[in-house]
Design a protein around this motif. Sequence first.
Motif, PDB file in Angstrom:
ATOM      1  N   VAL A   1      11.779 -40.877  54.332  1.00  0.00           N
ATOM      2  CA  VAL A   1      11.564 -41.217  52.923  1.00  0.00           C
ATOM      3  C   VAL A   1      12.883 -41.016  52.172  1.00  0.00           C
ATOM      4  CG1 VAL A   1      10.307 -40.668  50.807  1.00  0.00           C
ATOM      5  CG2 VAL A   1       9.142 -40.522  53.026  1.00  0.00           C
ATOM      6  N   LEU A   2      13.257 -42.025  51.397  1.00  0.00           N
ATOM      7  CA  LEU A   2      14.458 -41.967  50.572  1.00  0.00           C
ATOM      8  C   LEU A   2      14.054 -42.242  49.128  1.00  0.00           C
ATOM      9  CD1 LEU A   2      17.604 -41.795  50.479  1.00  0.00           C
ATOM     10  CD2 LEU A   2      17.635 -44.271  50.833  1.00  0.00           C
TER      11      LEU A   2
ATOM     12  N   LYS B   1      19.450 -48.096  55.308  1.00  0.00           N
ATOM     13  CA  LYS B   1      19.458 -48.422  56.739  1.00  0.00           C
ATOM     14  C   LYS B   1      19.199 -47.166  57.567  1.00  0.00           C
ATOM     15  CE  LYS B   1      22.021 -51.171  60.115  1.00  0.00           C
ATOM     16  NZ  LYS B   1      21.853 -50.279  61.280  1.00  0.00           N
ATOM     17  N   ARG B   2      19.844 -46.063  57.195  1.00  0.00           N
ATOM     18  CA  ARG B   2      19.580 -44.810  57.916  1.00  0.00           C
ATOM     19  C   ARG B   2      18.115 -44.408  57.781  1.00  0.00           C
ATOM     20  NH1 ARG B   2      22.033 -38.600  57.110  1.00  0.00           N
ATOM     21  NH2 ARG B   2      20.275 -37.635  58.232  1.00  0.00           N
ATOM     22  N   ALA B   3      17.567 -44.496  56.561  1.00  0.00           N
ATOM     23  CA  ALA B   3      16.161 -44.124  56.348  1.00  0.00           C
ATOM     24  C   ALA B   3      15.240 -44.983  57.201  1.00  0.00           C
ATOM     25  CB  ALA B   3      15.806 -44.250  54.872  1.00  0.00           C
ATOM     26  N   SER B   4      15.535 -46.258  57.310  1.00  0.00           N
ATOM     27  CA  SER B   4      14.692 -47.146  58.114  1.00  0.00           C
ATOM     28  C   SER B   4      14.791 -46.797  59.593  1.00  0.00           C
ATOM     29  CB  SER B   4      15.077 -48.611  57.881  1.00  0.00           C
ATOM     30  OG  SER B   4      16.325 -48.920  58.461  1.00  0.00           O
ATOM     31  N   GLU B   5      15.975 -46.474  60.044  1.00  0.00           N
ATOM     32  CA  GLU B   5      16.177 -46.147  61.463  1.00  0.00           C
ATOM     33  C   GLU B   5      15.522 -44.823  61.833  1.00  0.00           C
ATOM     34  OE1 GLU B   5      20.410 -46.238  61.708  1.00  0.00           O
ATOM     35  OE2 GLU B   5      20.519 -48.416  62.031  1.00  0.00           O
TER      36      GLU B   5
ATOM     37  N   CYS C   1       9.329 -49.188  58.638  1.00  0.00           N
ATOM     38  CA  CYS C   1      10.397 -48.351  59.166  1.00  0.00           C
ATOM     39  C   CYS C   1      11.022 -47.619  57.994  1.00  0.00           C
ATOM     40  CB  CYS C   1      11.427 -49.201  59.897  1.00  0.00           C
ATOM     41  SG  CYS C   1      10.761 -50.124  61.285  1.00  0.00           S
ATOM     42  N   GLY C   2      10.533 -46.443  57.717  1.00  0.00           N
ATOM     43  CA  GLY C   2      11.032 -45.706  56.577  1.00  0.00           C
ATOM     44  C   GLY C   2      10.323 -46.100  55.297  1.00  0.00           C
ATOM     45  N   THR C   3      10.517 -45.288  54.276  1.00  0.00           N
ATOM     46  CA  THR C   3       9.870 -45.521  52.988  1.00  0.00           C
ATOM     47  C   THR C   3      10.887 -45.381  51.865  1.00  0.00           C
ATOM     48  OG1 THR C   3       7.753 -44.669  53.796  1.00  0.00           O
ATOM     49  CG2 THR C   3       8.074 -44.725  51.410  1.00  0.00           C
TER      50      THR C   3
ATOM     51  N   HIS D   1      30.282 -34.702  46.227  1.00  0.00           N
ATOM     52  CA  HIS D   1      30.837 -35.918  45.658  1.00  0.00           C
ATOM     53  C   HIS D   1      31.675 -36.715  46.658  1.00  0.00           C
ATOM     54  CE1 HIS D   1      29.424 -35.233  41.612  1.00  0.00           C
ATOM     55  NE2 HIS D   1      29.904 -34.001  41.627  1.00  0.00           N
ATOM     56  N   ASP D   2      32.263 -36.034  47.612  1.00  0.00           N
ATOM     57  CA  ASP D   2      33.177 -36.720  48.520  1.00  0.00           C
ATOM     58  C   ASP D   2      32.513 -37.248  49.783  1.00  0.00           C
ATOM     59  OD1 ASP D   2      32.661 -34.206  49.434  1.00  0.00           O
ATOM     60  OD2 ASP D   2      34.695 -33.810  50.164  1.00  0.00           O
ATOM     61  N   ILE D   3      31.177 -37.176  49.866  1.00  0.00           N
ATOM     62  CA  ILE D   3      30.507 -37.758  51.024  1.00  0.00           C
ATOM     63  C   ILE D   3      29.554 -38.850  50.558  1.00  0.00           C
ATOM     64  CG2 ILE D   3      30.675 -35.587  52.298  1.00  0.00           C
ATOM     65  CD1 ILE D   3      27.620 -35.286  51.862  1.00  0.00           C
ATOM     66  N   PRO D   4      29.376 -39.898  51.351  1.00  0.00           N
ATOM     67  CA  PRO D   4      28.453 -40.975  50.969  1.00  0.00           C
ATOM     68  C   PRO D   4      27.008 -40.523  51.112  1.00  0.00           C
ATOM     69  CG  PRO D   4      29.310 -41.377  53.162  1.00  0.00           C
ATOM     70  CD  PRO D   4      30.049 -40.180  52.628  1.00  0.00           C
ATOM     71  N   LEU D   5      26.112 -41.213  50.439  1.00  0.00           N
ATOM     72  CA  LEU D   5      24.694 -40.859  50.460  1.00  0.00           C
ATOM     73  C   LEU D   5      24.141 -40.835  51.878  1.00  0.00           C
ATOM     74  CD1 LEU D   5      22.024 -40.279  49.023  1.00  0.00           C
ATOM     75  CD2 LEU D   5      21.759 -42.746  48.672  1.00  0.00           C
TER      76      LEU D   5
END
Length: 256
Positions: free
Chosen positions: A213-214, A205-209, A34-36, A165-169
């Motif tokens: 690829v991250l 977690k987002r990449a897996s869902e 689930c994702g890479t 900068h003000d937003i999370p990855l």
Amino acid sequence: MTFQNISKRKRWIVKRITVVLFLVAAVALSAASCGTLCLTFDDRFFDSWLDSDKFFKQYDARVTFFISGKIDGQAVAAMKKLQDAGHTIGLHALDHAKFPTFAQKYGVAAYTEKQIIPQLEVCRENNIRIRAFAYPYSQRTPESDRELFKTFDFLRTNCTDVKKHDIPLEKADGCFVKKVLKKQLFYGFPASGNFNLQEVKNAMKRASEEDAVLVFYAHNIKRGPSKSHHVSYKQLKEILEYAKSLGMALCGMNEL
């Protein structure tokens, strides 16, 4: 046995086979990645990279090493060992030169001629497969992408173009590649130094869902506390263990 009984038995066999095939498909889907997660390391920290291979094998992880500097005999030997272990080898420019500055002074094509070809020729002579390039200092332009995609399939820069900068990855959409193209630019996140581990996990977690690829990047791999551009085994362990818990594949760029 009557014709009717034979017919019933055939239907029973077909049903059983259908159920078995359904179960096999369900198991295959549950086992599918689930994702890479693509871990990348820059420059030429060959000793620590070679020492890290046993560590990566514990997690069935292949990673990518981007090499800067002259590809001399020592570098060739290390690169071949890393490639033989299943990892991806990429290039990071002969002089670690910033593309925009170099191109402005010498021309766009000169970057390939002076910074790429000397490395690439040695790799080809030694059967080191090269498909990827990481921008030194993550300095790139659309013009540089066009030039370097003539030579490479994959380019890596950092995430500043797509992550404020003000937003999370996890909210930086450009960092998540759901379909890898034949020519793909990746926006890597610096998972090194004192990075926010929870921010990294949320992005994983987002990449897996999303089956995306991250890409993360660092430089040296340290046993103790890591400096700004380096990562510690403790940090890598937490990342890799979480990736495995999510069912993520752990691949080098040549496998994408």
